[in-house]
Scaffold this motif. Sequence first.
Motif, PDB file in Angstrom:
ATOM      1  N   SER A 175       0.832  -1.205   0.000  1.00  5.09           N
ATOM      2  CA  SER A 175       0.000   0.000   0.000  1.00  5.09           C
ATOM      3  C   SER A 175       0.863   1.250   0.000  1.00  5.09           C
ATOM      4  N   SER A 179       0.812   3.892  -3.010  1.00  2.88           N
ATOM      5  CA  SER A 179       0.431   5.250  -2.622  1.00  2.88           C
ATOM      6  C   SER A 179       1.522   6.251  -2.975  1.00  2.88           C
ATOM      7  N   CYS A 183       1.461   9.627  -5.027  1.00  2.00           N
ATOM      8  CA  CYS A 183       1.970  10.863  -4.405  1.00  2.00           C
ATOM      9  C   CYS A 183       2.968  11.562  -5.314  1.00  2.00           C
ATOM     10  N   MET A 202      -2.121   7.519   4.870  1.00  3.79           N
ATOM     11  CA  MET A 202      -2.543   6.144   4.673  1.00  3.79           C
ATOM     12  C   MET A 202      -3.759   5.811   5.517  1.00  3.79           C
ATOM     13  N   MET A 205      -7.428   9.459   4.399  1.00  3.64           N
ATOM     14  CA  MET A 205      -7.156  10.072   3.105  1.00  3.64           C
ATOM     15  C   MET A 205      -7.499  11.561   3.074  1.00  3.64           C
ATOM     16  N   PHE A 240      -6.667   9.304  -6.056  1.00  2.00           N
ATOM     17  CA  PHE A 240      -5.791   8.741  -5.036  1.00  2.00           C
ATOM     18  C   PHE A 240      -6.343   7.425  -4.495  1.00  2.00           C
ATOM     19  N   THR A 244      -4.764   3.749  -5.444  1.00  2.00           N
ATOM     20  CA  THR A 244      -4.028   3.094  -4.363  1.00  2.00           C
ATOM     21  C   THR A 244      -4.625   1.742  -4.014  1.00  2.00           C
TER      22      THR A 244
END
Length: 435
Positions: A175, A179, A183, A202, A205, A240, A244
Motif C-alpha cells: 500500500s 500510494s 503521491c 494512509m 485520506m 488517489f 491506491t
Amino acid sequence: MELLGAATVVLLVCVACLLSIAAWKGRSGKGKMPPGPAPLPILGNVLQVKPKDLAKTLQKLSEEYGPVFTVHLGSDPVVVLYGHDVVKEALIDRADEFAARGHMPLGDRANNGLGIIFSNNEEWLQVRRFALTTLRNFGMGKRSIEERIHEETEHLLEEINKTKGAPFDPTFKLSCAISNIICSIVFGRRYDYKDKKFLALMNNMNNIFEMMNSHWGQEKDNPNSSFHMKNLITSTFDLFIAGTETTSTTVRYGLLLLLKYPKIQEKVQEEIDRVVGRSRKPCVADRPQMPYTDAVVHEIQRFISLIPLSVPRAVTKDLRFREYVIPKGTTIYPVLTSVLHDSKEFPNPHEFNPGHFLNENGTFRKSEFFVPFSAGKRICPGEGLARMEIFLLVAIILQNFTLKPVVDTQELSITPTLSGTGNVPPVYQLCAIPR
C-alpha cells in the motif's frame, strides 16, 4: 385481544405482500421492466440477494431469469446485466445511454456528486477529460511514469530485504509503495514509509487536502464551472483512492496466488532471468518478450475479479433494451465477473491458469472478455497506470525474491473475503527469500 391484534398484523403484512407482488407483476415482463424475483414491501429481495455473496447470488438468478433481470435492493429496483454479450451491448455498443453513474449511497455521502467516480452529466465529462489530460501531462503512459515506479520499487525492495526472510504481511508495504507512486504524480514527491504525514495519509485520506500546495483552477468567478476547488479536491481524492487501493489489493492477491502455485512462480522467474537477467529491472518494453509473465498478470486480474459488479451505472433516459423497457434513472449493475469468468472464453474459469491468456505456441492471447477495469465511457481512467504498476511490481519482486508460504500450500486459502462490491484476499503472511 392480544391474539386479535397479532392476527391483524399478520393479515396486514399478507395484504401488503400480495399488493407488492401484484404491482411487481404489472411492472415486469416483455415490453416492461425485466423479470426477477418478487420483492417484499420495503425489504425488496432480501431473501434472495445475499450481500456477503452478491456475485454468486446474481449468477443463480441469471440462470433462472436470463441475462437481463431485475432485483430490488430495498425498495429500489436494480437491473442486472449478466454475461459478455449483454454487458458489451450496454457498455460499448450503447455507451451513451448507459454512461450515467448509478445510485450508490456511500459515494453520494462521501463525494456529494462531485469528482470523477460518482458524478454525472456535463460536469463529469469536463472533470474526467481534465483528469486524463493532466495525468498524461504528468507522464501517464510515458517513460517518466515508469521511472517513478522503478524509483519506488527500490524502496519497496529495501523494506522487503529488512524482513531477512522472516514472515510478514505484505499489505502495508504494498500500500505504501502504490500510494507513493500516486503521491509522486499528484504531489510531486514520495514519502518515507515511516513518515508521520504519510502514515496519516494512509490512515485518513482526507489529510491529502492539507498537503496540497497549489490551486488547480482560476475559475472562481464562473458560477457554472466544474473547476471549483471542492470538485478538484474531490477528483484528486478519487484518483488517489482508486489508484491506491485497487492496485495494491490486486498485487497483494497476486502474490498470494503465486504462493499457492509455486510452479507458476518458478516459470515467471525463469522468463525474467532469460529475458531481463538480474543486472537491470524489468521494463514495460520487455512485456512483448515476456508472454508468460504477461499472462500471469492478466490471469491474476481475471481470477480475482476485484470489483465483481463494477461501479453501478444508470440509464440516461427511458429506453428499450432488448425486449424490455428500462425507466430513466434506473440503476444498472453490469456484472464484470460474468464476463471474466465466462466458461466458453476461459475453460474452468474458477481455476487459476495463465494458459487462459496463452496461445498453443506460447504467445500471449488477447481477449475482449478481459474487463477488470470495466468498459465503455466509464472505464477506469487510470487503467494504463494500473496495468503498468501491476506488471512491473510483480516482475520486479519475483526478479529479486522467491516467495514462500508460512503454511503448507494445501492449507493456504485463496478464497476472497467477499463484500457487496469488492473481492479482498484473506489476510496472510509470506517469506521473501533473496535470489
